[in-house]
Write an enzyme that holds these catalytic residues in place. Sequence first.
Site, mmCIF file in Angstrom:
data_model
loop_
_atom_site.group_PDB
_atom_site.id
_atom_site.type_symbol
_atom_site.label_atom_id
_atom_site.label_comp_id
_atom_site.label_asym_id
_atom_site.label_seq_id
_atom_site.Cartn_x
_atom_site.Cartn_y
_atom_site.Cartn_z
ATOM 1 N N ASP A 94 0.882 -1.184 0.000
ATOM 2 C CA ASP A 94 0.000 0.000 0.000
ATOM 3 C C ASP A 94 0.904 1.213 0.000
ATOM 4 O O ASP A 94 1.986 1.179 0.576
ATOM 5 C CB ASP A 94 -0.905 0.029 1.245
ATOM 6 C CG ASP A 94 -2.171 0.843 0.993
ATOM 7 O OD1 ASP A 94 -3.280 0.258 1.035
ATOM 8 O OD2 ASP A 94 -2.052 2.070 0.735
ATOM 9 N N ASP A 145 3.744 2.286 -4.211
ATOM 10 C CA ASP A 145 2.645 2.307 -5.182
ATOM 11 C C ASP A 145 2.700 1.006 -5.981
ATOM 12 O O ASP A 145 3.751 0.675 -6.540
ATOM 13 C CB ASP A 145 2.837 3.524 -6.099
ATOM 14 C CG ASP A 145 1.669 3.737 -7.046
ATOM 15 O OD1 ASP A 145 0.920 2.770 -7.307
ATOM 16 O OD2 ASP A 145 1.515 4.868 -7.526
ATOM 17 N N ASP A 199 -7.930 -5.148 -2.873
ATOM 18 C CA ASP A 199 -9.044 -4.288 -2.446
ATOM 19 C C ASP A 199 -8.701 -2.843 -2.823
ATOM 20 O O ASP A 199 -9.264 -1.907 -2.269
ATOM 21 C CB ASP A 199 -9.226 -4.442 -0.927
ATOM 22 C CG ASP A 199 -10.573 -3.955 -0.423
ATOM 23 O OD1 ASP A 199 -11.490 -3.770 -1.248
ATOM 24 O OD2 ASP A 199 -10.709 -3.751 0.793
ATOM 25 N N LYS A 214 -11.314 -5.812 -6.260
ATOM 26 C CA LYS A 214 -12.420 -4.851 -6.220
ATOM 27 C C LYS A 214 -12.671 -4.286 -7.622
ATOM 28 O O LYS A 214 -11.732 -3.989 -8.365
ATOM 29 C CB LYS A 214 -12.055 -3.700 -5.278
ATOM 30 C CG LYS A 214 -13.234 -2.799 -4.932
ATOM 31 C CD LYS A 214 -12.799 -1.449 -4.425
ATOM 32 C CE LYS A 214 -12.270 -1.425 -3.023
ATOM 33 N NZ LYS A 214 -13.286 -1.627 -1.997
HETATM 34 C C1 LIG Z 1 -10.381 -0.154 0.743
HETATM 35 S S1 LIG Z 1 -8.731 0.118 1.211
HETATM 36 C C2 LIG Z 1 -8.139 -1.510 1.584
HETATM 37 C C3 LIG Z 1 -8.655 -2.096 2.884
HETATM 38 C C4 LIG Z 1 -7.960 -3.407 3.194
HETATM 39 N N1 LIG Z 1 -8.400 -4.479 2.294
HETATM 40 C C5 LIG Z 1 -8.221 -3.872 4.590
HETATM 41 O O1 LIG Z 1 -8.827 -4.919 4.763
HETATM 42 O O2 LIG Z 1 -7.781 -3.206 5.532
HETATM 43 C C6 LIG Z 1 -7.962 0.435 -0.335
HETATM 44 C C7 LIG Z 1 -6.478 0.693 -0.235
HETATM 45 O O3 LIG Z 1 -5.916 0.702 -1.551
HETATM 46 C C8 LIG Z 1 -4.757 1.516 -1.491
HETATM 47 N N2 LIG Z 1 -4.296 1.840 -2.836
HETATM 48 C C9 LIG Z 1 -4.960 2.507 -3.805
HETATM 49 N N3 LIG Z 1 -4.197 2.639 -4.894
HETATM 50 C C10 LIG Z 1 -3.019 2.017 -4.629
HETATM 51 C C11 LIG Z 1 -1.828 1.828 -5.356
HETATM 52 N N4 LIG Z 1 -1.686 2.301 -6.606
HETATM 53 N N5 LIG Z 1 -0.801 1.151 -4.780
HETATM 54 C C12 LIG Z 1 -0.931 0.681 -3.521
HETATM 55 N N6 LIG Z 1 -2.051 0.841 -2.765
HETATM 56 C C13 LIG Z 1 -3.082 1.501 -3.307
HETATM 57 C C14 LIG Z 1 -5.238 2.717 -0.694
HETATM 58 O O4 LIG Z 1 -4.146 3.438 -0.175
HETATM 59 C C15 LIG Z 1 -6.107 2.047 0.371
HETATM 60 O O5 LIG Z 1 -5.394 1.871 1.567
#
Ligand SMILES: C[S@@+](CC[C@H](N)C(=O)[O-])C[C@H]1O[C@@H](n2cnc3c(N)ncnc32)[C@H](O)[C@@H]1O
Length: 239
Positions: free
Chosen positions: A104, A120, A144, A184
């Site tokens: 993340d 990222d 997710d 997702k």
């Molecule tokens: C809905 S949350 C995930 C919740 C997690 N599944 C949990 O159970 O705690 C979505 C996450 O995707 C991450 N995210 C979005 N784009 C991303 C990327 N390009 N690289 C890494 N993480 C990313 C966001 O920072 C966020 O923390």
Amino acid sequence: MAKPTIAGNRTGRKLGQRVKNKKMKASSRQWLQRHINDPYVQRAQLEGYRARAAFKLLEIDEKHNILKGARRIIDLGAAPGSWSQIAAKVTGSTDEDIRVAAIDFLEMDQLPGVKILQLDFLDPSAPAQLIEAVGGTPDVVISDMAAPTTGHHRTDHLRTMHLCEVAAHFAVQVLGEGGHFLAKTFQGGTERDLLNMLKRHFKQVVHVKPPSSRAESVEMFLLAKGFKGRQPEPDISEA
Ligand SMILES: C[S@@+](CC[C@H](N)C(=O)[O-])C[C@H]1O[C@@H](n2cnc3c(N)ncnc32)[C@H](O)[C@@H]1O
């Protein structure tokens, strides 16, 4: 073992509470009110999960049986970490023998048995770093990931769909035969090309909406089960 009901009030906090802070914006007040009255939020606190999202994975697994027997799991977009908590448990991952890699770009508190990369996922070095972190061929790739919201609905939608697509291509490059991919997506958002690609590589591809995914949300999950193993890409010069 019977699952505890989510309707009850076992945190000692009453459901149906109102947030009265008048200085707050109405939309923030509504969000907070919904959050504190959400039985899944309360159940996550009771069961020690970092987020209510845990129940989406647990409900999908209960119906589709994707985690049983998994030895290595990669969790994309993992913060704050509830899916990683489940992944560490099902794989029996420990700090001495890591079997779960999580990524993340947000900072995430350490979790036993989980190698966390603060990076990222779209960074070109992420795939190799994830494979090194998980220590072998993964059986399951879960994502997710949701792009940070800009307020522009269409832009947010396209960005999250892009993450889903990149995650799917990553999964077919790294999964072991028989493995599963869960990501997702949005209602009506999965591109036909992506579905066709997944159908070529997996025995079964379905969209799922677990009960804990809010009904008013367009969120869905794309589940591809039974990876057929690495295949040569079709020769498009013959088409
Ligand atoms: C809905 S949350 C995930 C919740 C997690 N599944 C949990 O159970 O705690 C979505 C996450 O995707 C991450 N995210 C979005 N784009 C991303 C990327 N390009 N690289 C890494 N993480 C990313 C966001 O920072 C966020 O923390």
